[in-house]
Design a protein around this motif. Structure first.
Motif, PDB file in Angstrom:
ATOM      1  N   GLN A 186       0.891  -1.065  -0.053  1.00 23.03           N
ATOM      2  CA  GLN A 186      -0.043   0.084  -0.023  1.00 23.03           C
ATOM      3  C   GLN A 186       0.854   1.229  -0.107  1.00 23.03           C
ATOM      4  O   GLN A 186       0.560   2.291  -0.406  1.00 23.03           O
ATOM      5  CB  GLN A 186      -1.076  -0.067   1.287  1.00 23.03           C
ATOM      6  CG  GLN A 186      -1.978  -1.027   1.005  1.00 23.03           C
ATOM      7  CD  GLN A 186      -3.025  -1.166   2.199  1.00 23.03           C
ATOM      8  OE1 GLN A 186      -2.383  -0.877   3.475  1.00 23.03           O
ATOM      9  NE2 GLN A 186      -4.127  -1.533   2.025  1.00 23.03           N
ATOM     10  N   HIS A 231      -7.327  -8.939  -4.049  1.00 22.08           N
ATOM     11  CA  HIS A 231      -6.406  -7.536  -4.264  1.00 22.08           C
ATOM     12  C   HIS A 231      -6.042  -7.783  -5.641  1.00 22.08           C
ATOM     13  O   HIS A 231      -5.349  -8.673  -6.172  1.00 22.08           O
ATOM     14  CB  HIS A 231      -5.210  -7.659  -3.284  1.00 22.08           C
ATOM     15  CG  HIS A 231      -5.675  -7.419  -1.933  1.00 22.08           C
ATOM     16  ND1 HIS A 231      -6.036  -6.469  -1.236  1.00 22.08           N
ATOM     17  CD2 HIS A 231      -5.992  -8.164  -0.838  1.00 22.08           C
ATOM     18  CE1 HIS A 231      -6.515  -6.399  -0.081  1.00 22.08           C
ATOM     19  NE2 HIS A 231      -6.503  -7.788   0.146  1.00 22.08           N
ATOM     20  N   ASN A 232      -5.861  -6.278  -6.318  1.00 21.74           N
ATOM     21  CA  ASN A 232      -5.307  -6.443  -7.642  1.00 21.74           C
ATOM     22  C   ASN A 232      -3.812  -5.810  -7.753  1.00 21.74           C
ATOM     23  O   ASN A 232      -3.369  -4.927  -7.668  1.00 21.74           O
ATOM     24  CB  ASN A 232      -5.972  -5.192  -8.299  1.00 21.74           C
ATOM     25  CG  ASN A 232      -5.704  -4.969  -9.744  1.00 21.74           C
ATOM     26  OD1 ASN A 232      -5.025  -5.942 -10.310  1.00 21.74           O
ATOM     27  ND2 ASN A 232      -6.274  -4.264 -10.677  1.00 21.74           N
ATOM     28  N   TYR A 266       3.518  -4.909  -7.237  1.00 25.44           N
ATOM     29  CA  TYR A 266       2.956  -3.387  -6.764  1.00 25.44           C
ATOM     30  C   TYR A 266       1.155  -3.523  -6.892  1.00 25.44           C
ATOM     31  O   TYR A 266       0.630  -4.215  -7.485  1.00 25.44           O
ATOM     32  CB  TYR A 266       3.245  -2.120  -7.855  1.00 25.44           C
ATOM     33  CG  TYR A 266       2.852  -2.433  -9.203  1.00 25.44           C
ATOM     34  CD1 TYR A 266       1.752  -2.000  -9.860  1.00 25.44           C
ATOM     35  CD2 TYR A 266       3.719  -3.399  -9.947  1.00 25.44           C
ATOM     36  CE1 TYR A 266       1.523  -2.389 -11.181  1.00 25.44           C
ATOM     37  CE2 TYR A 266       3.543  -3.468 -11.423  1.00 25.44           C
ATOM     38  CZ  TYR A 266       2.395  -2.876 -11.946  1.00 25.44           C
ATOM     39  OH  TYR A 266       2.033  -3.159 -13.079  1.00 25.44           O
ATOM     40  N   LEU A 267       0.697  -2.777  -6.037  1.00 26.96           N
ATOM     41  CA  LEU A 267      -0.703  -2.797  -5.705  1.00 26.96           C
ATOM     42  C   LEU A 267      -1.354  -1.803  -6.712  1.00 26.96           C
ATOM     43  O   LEU A 267      -0.931  -0.607  -6.661  1.00 26.96           O
ATOM     44  CB  LEU A 267      -1.171  -2.667  -4.030  1.00 26.96           C
ATOM     45  CG  LEU A 267      -2.415  -2.598  -3.874  1.00 26.96           C
ATOM     46  CD1 LEU A 267      -3.116  -4.202  -4.066  1.00 26.96           C
ATOM     47  CD2 LEU A 267      -2.485  -2.448  -2.247  1.00 26.96           C
ATOM     48  N   CYS A 268      -2.470  -2.112  -7.559  1.00 30.49           N
ATOM     49  CA  CYS A 268      -3.026  -1.198  -8.392  1.00 30.49           C
ATOM     50  C   CYS A 268      -4.168  -0.343  -7.352  1.00 30.49           C
ATOM     51  O   CYS A 268      -4.675  -1.123  -6.437  1.00 30.49           O
ATOM     52  CB  CYS A 268      -3.811  -1.992  -9.591  1.00 30.49           C
ATOM     53  SG  CYS A 268      -2.815  -2.730 -10.688  1.00 30.49           S
ATOM     54  N   PRO A 269      -4.307   0.982  -7.528  1.00 35.37           N
ATOM     55  CA  PRO A 269      -5.045   1.703  -6.864  1.00 35.37           C
ATOM     56  C   PRO A 269      -6.684   1.371  -6.710  1.00 35.37           C
ATOM     57  O   PRO A 269      -7.255   1.950  -5.931  1.00 35.37           O
ATOM     58  CB  PRO A 269      -4.650   3.172  -7.265  1.00 35.37           C
ATOM     59  CG  PRO A 269      -4.103   2.750  -8.625  1.00 35.37           C
ATOM     60  CD  PRO A 269      -3.657   1.718  -8.693  1.00 35.37           C
ATOM     61  N   THR A 270      -7.052   0.592  -7.668  1.00 38.00           N
ATOM     62  CA  THR A 270      -8.446   0.272  -7.697  1.00 38.00           C
ATOM     63  C   THR A 270      -8.918  -0.728  -6.548  1.00 38.00           C
ATOM     64  O   THR A 270     -10.055  -0.909  -6.302  1.00 38.00           O
ATOM     65  CB  THR A 270      -8.795  -0.175  -8.980  1.00 38.00           C
ATOM     66  OG1 THR A 270      -8.123  -1.421  -9.183  1.00 38.00           O
ATOM     67  CG2 THR A 270      -8.380   0.804 -10.270  1.00 38.00           C
ATOM     68  N   THR A 271      -7.711  -1.502  -5.891  1.00 40.20           N
ATOM     69  CA  THR A 271      -8.056  -2.271  -4.808  1.00 40.20           C
ATOM     70  C   THR A 271      -8.804  -1.791  -3.461  1.00 40.20           C
ATOM     71  O   THR A 271      -8.180  -0.728  -3.057  1.00 40.20           O
ATOM     72  CB  THR A 271      -6.916  -3.147  -4.265  1.00 40.20           C
ATOM     73  OG1 THR A 271      -6.243  -3.539  -5.766  1.00 40.20           O
ATOM     74  CG2 THR A 271      -7.270  -4.137  -3.371  1.00 40.20           C
ATOM     75  N   ALA A 272      -9.896  -2.201  -3.024  1.00 44.60           N
ATOM     76  CA  ALA A 272     -10.446  -1.600  -1.998  1.00 44.60           C
ATOM     77  C   ALA A 272     -10.921  -3.114  -1.045  1.00 44.60           C
ATOM     78  O   ALA A 272     -12.121  -2.837  -0.464  1.00 44.60           O
ATOM     79  CB  ALA A 272     -11.703  -0.785  -2.197  1.00 44.60           C
TER      80      ALA A 272
END
Length: 101
Positions: free
Chosen positions: A36, A66-67, A90-96
């Motif tokens: 994150q 998680h994307n 790396y974590l794509c920002p669309t993950t919630a």
């Protein structure tokens, strides 16, 4: 008869996660917290996060929704050895989605 409160599910990542804990759940939480903030490669995950099998933890995080993406990099370890085709995640920002701890 007393009612027990359920644990706060949102608090799982807010606690200080010990680096010496080796359960899969704690490793996933440490890895997700790092992702994150910044991308992390396999060598760094092993050395700094105490995760011996980062790819397995990444797979589990992906299965939880998680994307997480990866690309391959060339990097040098602490002994000065060059390693080619090291996975950097790396974590794509669309993950919630919250991690299960």
């Amino acid at each position: 008869m007393t009612l027990k409160k359920k644990a706060d599910q949102q608090a799982s990542l807010q606690i200080n996660l010990p680096s010496h804990a080796t359960t899969s759940a704690v490793q996933r939480a440490r890895l997700l917290a790092r992702l994150q903030a910044v991308a992390v490669d396999t060598i760094t995950a092993r050395r700094e996060l105490n995760i011996m099998m980062p790819a397995a933890r990444i797979k589990e995080l992906k299965e939880l929704g998680h994307n997480i993406q990866r690309h391959l990099i060339t990097t040098t370890d602490e002994q000065g050895r060059t390693h080619r085709r090291v996975a950097q995640y790396y974590l794509c920002p669309t993950t919630a989605v919250e991690v299960e701890a």
